[in-house]
Design an enzyme around this catalytic site. Structure first.
Site, PDB file in Angstrom:
ATOM      1  N   TYR A  83     -10.824  10.274 -53.496  1.00  0.00           N
ATOM      2  CA  TYR A  83     -10.188   9.229 -54.315  1.00  0.00           C
ATOM      3  C   TYR A  83      -9.973   9.680 -55.762  1.00  0.00           C
ATOM      4  O   TYR A  83      -8.835   9.609 -56.262  1.00  0.00           O
ATOM      5  CB  TYR A  83     -10.967   7.905 -54.232  1.00  0.00           C
ATOM      6  CG  TYR A  83     -10.432   6.886 -55.206  1.00  0.00           C
ATOM      7  CD1 TYR A  83      -9.175   6.302 -55.013  1.00  0.00           C
ATOM      8  CD2 TYR A  83     -11.142   6.550 -56.359  1.00  0.00           C
ATOM      9  CE1 TYR A  83      -8.652   5.391 -55.939  1.00  0.00           C
ATOM     10  CE2 TYR A  83     -10.634   5.644 -57.278  1.00  0.00           C
ATOM     11  CZ  TYR A  83      -9.393   5.076 -57.076  1.00  0.00           C
ATOM     12  OH  TYR A  83      -8.875   4.193 -57.993  1.00  0.00           O
ATOM     13  N   LYS A  95      -6.292  10.266 -57.777  1.00  0.00           N
ATOM     14  CA  LYS A  95      -5.845   9.614 -59.021  1.00  0.00           C
ATOM     15  C   LYS A  95      -5.510  10.655 -60.087  1.00  0.00           C
ATOM     16  O   LYS A  95      -4.524  10.495 -60.831  1.00  0.00           O
ATOM     17  CB  LYS A  95      -6.920   8.637 -59.530  1.00  0.00           C
ATOM     18  CG  LYS A  95      -7.198   7.469 -58.599  1.00  0.00           C
ATOM     19  CD  LYS A  95      -5.967   6.621 -58.283  1.00  0.00           C
ATOM     20  CE  LYS A  95      -5.535   5.715 -59.391  1.00  0.00           C
ATOM     21  NZ  LYS A  95      -4.383   4.852 -58.977  1.00  0.00           N
ATOM     22  N   SER A 149     -14.918  -2.556 -55.065  1.00  0.00           N
ATOM     23  CA  SER A 149     -15.890  -2.920 -56.105  1.00  0.00           C
ATOM     24  C   SER A 149     -16.562  -4.260 -55.793  1.00  0.00           C
ATOM     25  O   SER A 149     -17.778  -4.400 -55.953  1.00  0.00           O
ATOM     26  CB  SER A 149     -15.236  -2.913 -57.489  1.00  0.00           C
ATOM     27  OG  SER A 149     -13.956  -3.473 -57.457  1.00  0.00           O
TER      28      SER A 149
HETATM   29  P1  NAP Z   1      -6.600  -2.869 -53.588  1.00  0.00           P
HETATM   30  O1  NAP Z   1      -7.012  -4.278 -53.643  1.00  0.00           O
HETATM   31  O2  NAP Z   1      -6.960  -2.056 -52.385  1.00  0.00           O
HETATM   32  O3  NAP Z   1      -5.060  -2.792 -53.836  1.00  0.00           O
HETATM   33  C1  NAP Z   1      -4.332  -1.625 -53.559  1.00  0.00           C
HETATM   34  C2  NAP Z   1      -2.882  -2.003 -53.390  1.00  0.00           C
HETATM   35  O4  NAP Z   1      -2.153  -0.809 -53.085  1.00  0.00           O
HETATM   36  C3  NAP Z   1      -2.666  -2.980 -52.257  1.00  0.00           C
HETATM   37  O5  NAP Z   1      -1.700  -3.910 -52.653  1.00  0.00           O
HETATM   38  C4  NAP Z   1      -2.158  -2.095 -51.146  1.00  0.00           C
HETATM   39  O6  NAP Z   1      -1.272  -2.763 -50.271  1.00  0.00           O
HETATM   40  C5  NAP Z   1      -1.379  -1.058 -51.931  1.00  0.00           C
HETATM   41  N1  NAP Z   1      -1.228   0.162 -51.143  1.00  0.00           N
HETATM   42  C6  NAP Z   1      -2.190   1.004 -50.718  1.00  0.00           C
HETATM   43  N2  NAP Z   1      -1.645   1.999 -49.992  1.00  0.00           N
HETATM   44  C7  NAP Z   1      -0.305   1.754 -49.955  1.00  0.00           C
HETATM   45  C8  NAP Z   1       0.820   2.384 -49.363  1.00  0.00           C
HETATM   46  N3  NAP Z   1       0.658   3.511 -48.647  1.00  0.00           N
HETATM   47  N4  NAP Z   1       2.044   1.846 -49.529  1.00  0.00           N
HETATM   48  C9  NAP Z   1       2.205   0.710 -50.253  1.00  0.00           C
HETATM   49  N5  NAP Z   1       1.192   0.053 -50.843  1.00  0.00           N
HETATM   50  C10 NAP Z   1      -0.043   0.576 -50.686  1.00  0.00           C
HETATM   51  O7  NAP Z   1      -7.201  -2.047 -54.836  1.00  0.00           O
HETATM   52  P2  NAP Z   1      -7.292  -2.410 -56.389  1.00  0.00           P
HETATM   53  O8  NAP Z   1      -8.709  -2.285 -56.757  1.00  0.00           O
HETATM   54  O9  NAP Z   1      -6.554  -3.628 -56.708  1.00  0.00           O
HETATM   55  O10 NAP Z   1      -6.527  -1.146 -57.003  1.00  0.00           O
HETATM   56  C11 NAP Z   1      -5.287  -1.280 -57.671  1.00  0.00           C
HETATM   57  C12 NAP Z   1      -5.065  -0.045 -58.521  1.00  0.00           C
HETATM   58  O11 NAP Z   1      -6.115   0.061 -59.495  1.00  0.00           O
HETATM   59  C13 NAP Z   1      -5.047   1.266 -57.738  1.00  0.00           C
HETATM   60  O12 NAP Z   1      -4.063   2.103 -58.292  1.00  0.00           O
HETATM   61  C14 NAP Z   1      -6.436   1.827 -58.008  1.00  0.00           C
HETATM   62  O13 NAP Z   1      -6.478   3.221 -57.878  1.00  0.00           O
HETATM   63  C15 NAP Z   1      -6.643   1.370 -59.441  1.00  0.00           C
HETATM   64  N6  NAP Z   1      -8.042   1.310 -59.878  1.00  0.00           N
HETATM   65  C16 NAP Z   1      -8.930   0.506 -59.207  1.00  0.00           C
HETATM   66  C17 NAP Z   1     -10.259   0.455 -59.651  1.00  0.00           C
HETATM   67  C18 NAP Z   1     -11.291  -0.433 -58.972  1.00  0.00           C
HETATM   68  O14 NAP Z   1     -12.469  -0.359 -59.325  1.00  0.00           O
HETATM   69  N7  NAP Z   1     -10.918  -1.257 -58.024  1.00  0.00           N
HETATM   70  C19 NAP Z   1     -10.664   1.208 -60.784  1.00  0.00           C
HETATM   71  C20 NAP Z   1      -9.711   1.991 -61.426  1.00  0.00           C
HETATM   72  C21 NAP Z   1      -8.400   2.031 -60.983  1.00  0.00           C
HETATM   73  P3  NAP Z   1      -1.766  -3.453 -48.909  1.00  0.00           P
HETATM   74  O15 NAP Z   1      -2.072  -4.867 -49.307  1.00  0.00           O
HETATM   75  O16 NAP Z   1      -0.598  -3.318 -48.023  1.00  0.00           O
HETATM   76  O17 NAP Z   1      -2.988  -2.706 -48.444  1.00  0.00           O
END
Ligand code: NAP
Length: 325
Positions: free
Chosen positions: A154, A158, A198
């Site tokens: 992961y 990123k 998380s």
């Molecule tokens: P999440 O709830 O899993 O959301 C991820 C989103 O990406 C979902 O809407 C998912 O769509 C979409 N996605 C994943 N694979 C895809 C694909 N192949 N094609 C199209 N859409 C896809 O995670 P989140 O925590 O909200 O993360 C959102 C962003 O924040 C990401 O870029 C992540 O790297 C970043 N981030 C997260 C954290 C954390 O602690 N959570 C920390 C730093 C950065 P589906 O609904 O179809 O699965």
């Protein structure tokens, strides 16, 4: 009014961002992989206090060209949030790296070709501070080396995706501007019916699944504050071409310290939160700076303790702490 595009609106951060944009009076278009999730997403944004009448939901996948040109039509602003972030790391790193990198390039090229003014990309602290350094102090000037030994798929995905985004902008970005937001661990209330990685950790602390706290320290930021930083990063002219770390003030925390906050503030609800830390060497406590977002964008994150407590209260209120869930 031209709609604002949010990729990944069905996710934890994406749904909070869609709700924040709608509340601010914008029209929003969002991509999801499957339109079967459209009603669930509309319910989520309504839970976030937004009127979903201004929301259009379209289908697009990070691994396919179909749908992206149509998704971008008429948009001047794009928030690219979608990226795979699984609860468990896959054996094959390419399961994350390829969609993260190719998806970012696909969205940025489509944005450039559609004449989008600015794209704000959700990267991560994982692209900044996952290569150990003396003093463990991190700012936007730091980069994770994707070839760091032992780096999990992961954070590699990123770091590689963000680097690819800046490279494309330098080489062939046209007139579109890029701004990057780099959140640490995102916590805080969820609007969606499924829990991301998380919130699964907070649940594991509360339901007793995590009986011993892993020995790790991390930065915390509230999901609502990351959405707010996305809005500020889009609005501020001087943000163009820059990265912004998103982390609450104060020291980074260990799992056992997070568990201590939960026990201290929530009493019986947190009675099963771990009191012991897994044995091992003491790791350096990373210092992560948020001065750039605070000073240049006027961003004011909530205290980490508030975020932790409100995460737990949200899990309780949505019924995630009942037996069998
Ligand atoms: P999440 O709830 O899993 O959301 C991820 C989103 O990406 C979902 O809407 C998912 O769509 C979409 N996605 C994943 N694979 C895809 C694909 N192949 N094609 C199209 N859409 C896809 O995670 P989140 O925590 O909200 O993360 C959102 C962003 O924040 C990401 O870029 C992540 O790297 C970043 N981030 C997260 C954290 C954390 O602690 N959570 C920390 C730093 C950065 P589906 O609904 O179809 O699965």
């Amino acid at each position: 009014m031209s709609p604002v595009l949010v990729t990944g609106g069905s996710g934890y951060l994406g749904s909070q961002l869609v709700a924040a944009l709608l509340r601010s009076g914008k029209e929003v278009r969002t991509t999801v992989r499957s339109l079967a999730r459209a009603q669930e997403l509309r319910a989520a944004v309504r839970r976030g206090g937004a009127d979903d009448a201004g929301l259009e939901i379209v289908a697009a996948h990070l691994m396919a060209d179909d749908g992206w040109a149509a998704a971008l039509t008429g948009c001047e602003e794009v928030h690219h949030v979608a990226s795979p972030i699984p609860v468990a790391q896959p054996d094959d790193p390419d399961e994350l790296i390829v969609p993260a990198r190719e998806g970012t390039l696909r969205v940025l090229r489509a944005a450039r070709d559609a004449g989008v003014r600015r794209t704000v990309l959700t990267s991560s602290f994982a692209a900044i501070g996952y290569t150990p350094k003396p003093g463990a102090e991190f700012t936007e000037a730091d980069w994770t080396d994707p070839d760091t030994p032992g780096l999990a798929p992961y954070p590699r995905s990123k770091a590689i995706a963000e680097r690819a985004a800046w490279d494309l902008m330098e080489r062939d970005g046209g007139d579109t501007e890029l701004v990057v937001v780099n959140p640490t661990g995102i916590f805080g209330p969820t609007l969606t019916a499924t829990l991301g990685s998380s919130m699964q950790l907070v649940k594991a602390m509360l339901d007793g699944t995590m009986s011993v706290a892993p020995r790790a320290r991390f930065g915390i930021v509230d999901v609502r504050d990351v959405a707010d930083l996305h809005l500020r990063a889009m609005a501020a002219p001087e943000a163009a071409g820059r990265r912004f770390l998103a982390v609450a003030d104060g020291p980074t925390l260990s799992f056992v310290e997070v568990a201590g906050i939960l026990r201290g503030r929530l009493g019986p609800l947190a009675a099963r939160a771990p009191e012991r830390e897994a044995p091992g060497e003491d790791l350096p406590r990373p210092v992560i700076h948020n001065d750039r977002a605070r000073e240049d964008l006027g961003w004011q994150p909530r205290p980490a303790a508030t975020t932790i407590v409100e995460s737990a209260e949200c899990l309780r209120d949505l019924g995630f702490l009942q037996a069998g869930r």
